[in-house]
Design a protein around this motif. Structure first.
Motif, PDB file in Angstrom:
ATOM      1  N   VAL A  87       0.835  -1.202   0.000  1.00  0.00           N
ATOM      2  CA  VAL A  87       0.000   0.000   0.000  1.00  0.00           C
ATOM      3  C   VAL A  87       0.872   1.256   0.000  1.00  0.00           C
ATOM      4  O   VAL A  87       0.615   2.209  -0.752  1.00  0.00           O
ATOM      5  CB  VAL A  87      -0.954  -0.007   1.215  1.00  0.00           C
ATOM      6  N   ILE A  88       1.909   1.273   0.835  1.00  0.00           N
ATOM      7  CA  ILE A  88       2.814   2.422   0.873  1.00  0.00           C
ATOM      8  C   ILE A  88       3.516   2.588  -0.471  1.00  0.00           C
ATOM      9  O   ILE A  88       3.596   3.696  -1.018  1.00  0.00           O
ATOM     10  CB  ILE A  88       3.857   2.255   2.000  1.00  0.00           C
ATOM     11  N   ALA A  89       4.011   1.484  -1.021  1.00  0.00           N
ATOM     12  CA  ALA A  89       4.720   1.537  -2.299  1.00  0.00           C
ATOM     13  C   ALA A  89       3.808   2.041  -3.412  1.00  0.00           C
ATOM     14  O   ALA A  89       4.221   2.858  -4.252  1.00  0.00           O
ATOM     15  CB  ALA A  89       5.275   0.156  -2.640  1.00  0.00           C
ATOM     16  N   LEU A  90       2.565   1.573  -3.435  1.00  0.00           N
ATOM     17  CA  LEU A  90       1.627   2.033  -4.451  1.00  0.00           C
ATOM     18  C   LEU A  90       1.362   3.525  -4.343  1.00  0.00           C
ATOM     19  O   LEU A  90       1.275   4.233  -5.352  1.00  0.00           O
ATOM     20  CB  LEU A  90       0.304   1.268  -4.335  1.00  0.00           C
ATOM     21  N   THR A  91       1.232   4.008  -3.112  1.00  0.00           N
ATOM     22  CA  THR A  91       0.988   5.439  -2.916  1.00  0.00           C
ATOM     23  C   THR A  91       2.160   6.257  -3.457  1.00  0.00           C
ATOM     24  O   THR A  91       1.967   7.302  -4.088  1.00  0.00           O
ATOM     25  CB  THR A  91       0.764   5.745  -1.426  1.00  0.00           C
ATOM     26  N   ILE A  92       3.380   5.781  -3.215  1.00  0.00           N
ATOM     27  CA  ILE A  92       4.564   6.462  -3.759  1.00  0.00           C
ATOM     28  C   ILE A  92       4.558   6.369  -5.286  1.00  0.00           C
ATOM     29  O   ILE A  92       4.803   7.361  -5.991  1.00  0.00           O
ATOM     30  CB  ILE A  92       5.862   5.845  -3.193  1.00  0.00           C
ATOM     31  N   GLY A  93       4.276   5.174  -5.814  1.00  0.00           N
ATOM     32  CA  GLY A  93       4.254   4.988  -7.263  1.00  0.00           C
ATOM     33  C   GLY A  93       3.244   5.886  -7.941  1.00  0.00           C
ATOM     34  O   GLY A  93       3.511   6.445  -9.021  1.00  0.00           O
ATOM     35  N   MET A  94       2.088   6.062  -7.315  1.00  0.00           N
ATOM     36  CA  MET A  94       1.064   6.941  -7.882  1.00  0.00           C
ATOM     37  C   MET A  94       1.494   8.399  -7.837  1.00  0.00           C
ATOM     38  O   MET A  94       1.156   9.191  -8.718  1.00  0.00           O
ATOM     39  CB  MET A  94      -0.257   6.730  -7.151  1.00  0.00           C
ATOM     40  N   ALA A  95       2.236   8.764  -6.789  1.00  0.00           N
ATOM     41  CA  ALA A  95       2.755  10.140  -6.707  1.00  0.00           C
ATOM     42  C   ALA A  95       3.723  10.426  -7.853  1.00  0.00           C
ATOM     43  O   ALA A  95       3.835  11.562  -8.319  1.00  0.00           O
ATOM     44  CB  ALA A  95       3.445  10.356  -5.362  1.00  0.00           C
ATOM     45  N   PHE A  96       4.417   9.375  -8.325  1.00  0.00           N
ATOM     46  CA  PHE A  96       5.318   9.510  -9.468  1.00  0.00           C
ATOM     47  C   PHE A  96       4.594   9.298 -10.797  1.00  0.00           C
ATOM     48  O   PHE A  96       5.224   9.302 -11.856  1.00  0.00           O
ATOM     49  CB  PHE A  96       6.477   8.517  -9.357  1.00  0.00           C
ATOM     50  N   LYS A  97       3.250   9.079 -10.718  1.00  0.00           N
ATOM     51  CA  LYS A  97       2.426   8.882 -11.906  1.00  0.00           C
ATOM     52  C   LYS A  97       2.919   7.711 -12.776  1.00  0.00           C
ATOM     53  O   LYS A  97       2.990   7.801 -14.009  1.00  0.00           O
ATOM     54  CB  LYS A  97       2.341  10.174 -12.743  1.00  0.00           C
ATOM     55  N   LEU A  98       3.272   6.616 -12.140  1.00  0.00           N
ATOM     56  CA  LEU A  98       3.693   5.433 -12.875  1.00  0.00           C
ATOM     57  C   LEU A  98       2.506   4.851 -13.643  1.00  0.00           C
ATOM     58  O   LEU A  98       1.369   4.879 -13.154  1.00  0.00           O
ATOM     59  CB  LEU A  98       4.242   4.369 -11.917  1.00  0.00           C
ATOM     60  N   PRO A  99       2.736   4.301 -14.844  1.00  0.00           N
ATOM     61  CA  PRO A  99       1.637   3.664 -15.584  1.00  0.00           C
ATOM     62  C   PRO A  99       1.129   2.436 -14.846  1.00  0.00           C
ATOM     63  O   PRO A  99       1.834   1.847 -14.022  1.00  0.00           O
ATOM     64  CB  PRO A  99       2.283   3.286 -16.921  1.00  0.00           C
ATOM     65  N   LYS A 100      -0.112   2.046 -15.168  1.00  0.00           N
ATOM     66  CA  LYS A 100      -0.762   0.989 -14.390  1.00  0.00           C
ATOM     67  C   LYS A 100      -0.007  -0.328 -14.443  1.00  0.00           C
ATOM     68  O   LYS A 100       0.073  -1.047 -13.441  1.00  0.00           O
ATOM     69  CB  LYS A 100      -2.203   0.792 -14.868  1.00  0.00           C
ATOM     70  N   LYS A 101       0.570  -0.699 -15.594  1.00  0.00           N
ATOM     71  CA  LYS A 101       1.312  -1.958 -15.685  1.00  0.00           C
ATOM     72  C   LYS A 101       2.516  -1.959 -14.747  1.00  0.00           C
ATOM     73  O   LYS A 101       2.850  -2.973 -14.136  1.00  0.00           O
ATOM     74  CB  LYS A 101       1.756  -2.209 -17.125  1.00  0.00           C
TER      75      LYS A 101
END
Length: 368
Positions: free
Chosen positions: A151-165
């Motif tokens: 969950v923490i990693a996803l929140t960081i990844g979304m902050a970097f606007k990583l693509p869904k894949k």
């Protein structure tokens, strides 16, 4: 509501968040009044902190994922890790590669589905700020930890606007980053006391064991496998298992490294209480560029909420206050309202710690 160590919970306190057993069944529902014998039973099942509702904090603290999804994710990881460890104690290798059973392939498939569900749930959340509200039993610690890290990693990844894949690869890698621990001797992986030096060296084998175990499966993305291998590597080259440095570590592994450290440091474990929230962030910031990637730490410290709404704190004026709001980008400087102190005239006054820079939070208060 606010999170309180179980030893600070007094009889007739109202439970704020439901408690679950090791198999995900509800033990106590939110809203129940806790009696002395109930508090004692909670201690017996190794739950170290719970959420309570009182006159100071009756508003709900919303989890970034649905409670039922969190429990389902924990059970998914528990089933995979515990059974993979059991199966691999009796299964021979063929040609140096794993001969996966249909059960193991089904665990990988379920973990992939769970990753998609977690991503969709977080993407639908109205707030990208991260305030963890996980209550965990030490009996389920590793599995709860794996879900929290994802969950923490996803929140960081979304902050970097990583693509869904890429988010999917990140989430799967975070969920299984400790899968190698299920392949270690039980006397090491399950030990709650401090490890000996020899046991620490055995424990350090878990990234490579996990990566080797996953190397042949087609159900896990290669990026996710690298996360398993690299989540303890460091930008300065002093990590393990390979001691590789910044440019040789993929960005997703850097993200999971920060998420892993934050969850470990901010969680109660037997014999060691969680670090004070500001100390955790200061720790991460002090090692940005050496233990952790600088840009990821910098971004993480803007989206985390170390003092969720309803937290009772003591401020440097000696007064007691309740956290009312956190401004994005300033996690350690929330707006607080004074609820107790030597000057009665100040009770009820709100202080924006972004503006009042001479005032800081001294500590979290559990009893008033």
């Amino acid at each position: 509501m606010r999170l309180v160590p179980i030893e600070n919970v007094r009889p007739n306190t109202v439970l704020g968040k439901s408690l679950y057993d090791i198999d995900g069944r509800i033990l106590l529902r939110a809203g129940v009044v806790l009696r002395e014998n109930t508090i004692a039973k909670i201690k017996q099942i190794n739950i170290l902190s719970i959420y309570i509702v009182d006159k100071y904090s009756d508003e709900e603290v919303e989890d970034i994922i649905k409670p039922e999804l969190r429990q389902k994710a924990i059970i998914t990881i528990k089933e995979a890790f515990s059974n993979i460890g059991r199966l691999n104690k009796t299964k021979p290798e063929k040609n140096g590669e794993n001969d996966y059973t249909w059960q193991e392939q089904s665990y990988f498939y379920n973990i992939g589905k769970m990753a998609v569900n977690l991503i969709d749930d977080i993407l639908n959340h109205k707030d990208v700020m991260l305030a963890l509200v996980d209550i965990r039993s030490m009996d389920n610690y590793m599995y709860s930890h794996s879900v929290n890290v994802s969950v923490i990693a996803l929140t960081i990844g979304m902050a970097f606007k990583l693509p869904k894949k890429k988010l999917e690869a990140l989430c799967i890698g975070a969920l299984i980053h400790d899968i190698g621990k299920s392949l270690l001797p039980k006397e090491v992986s399950d030990k709650q006391d401090q490890l000996t030096e020899d046991e620490k060296e055995i424990m350090k084998q878990h990234p490579r064991l996990g990566y080797k175990y996953l190397s042949s499966t087609y159900n896990i993305n290669s990026l996710s496998k690298l996360i398993v291998l690299q989540h303890h590597e460091r930008p300065d080259g002093k990590g393990y298992p390979d001691g590789i440095s910044q440019d040789n570590i993929i960005d997703l592994s850097h993200i999971v490294s920060v998420a892993n450290a934050y969850d470990n440091l901010s969680t109660d474990v037997p014999g060691k209480r969680a670090m004070f929230p500001s100390d955790v962030l200061e720790y991460l910031m002090s090692y940005a560029g050496t233990k952790f990637d600088y840009n990821i730490v910098n971004t993480f410290c803007r989206i985390v909420i170390p003092y969720p709404k309803g937290t009772i704190v003591e401020i440097s004026t000696g007064e007691i206050a309740i956290v009312e709001e956190t401004t994005p980008g300033f996690p350690l400087r929330p707006t607080v309202k004074i609820i107790d102190g030597p000057r009665v005239s100040n009770i009820g006054i709100k202080i924006d710690l972004i503006k009042e820079i001479s005032i800081v939070i001294s500590r979290v208060k559990y009893e008033i």
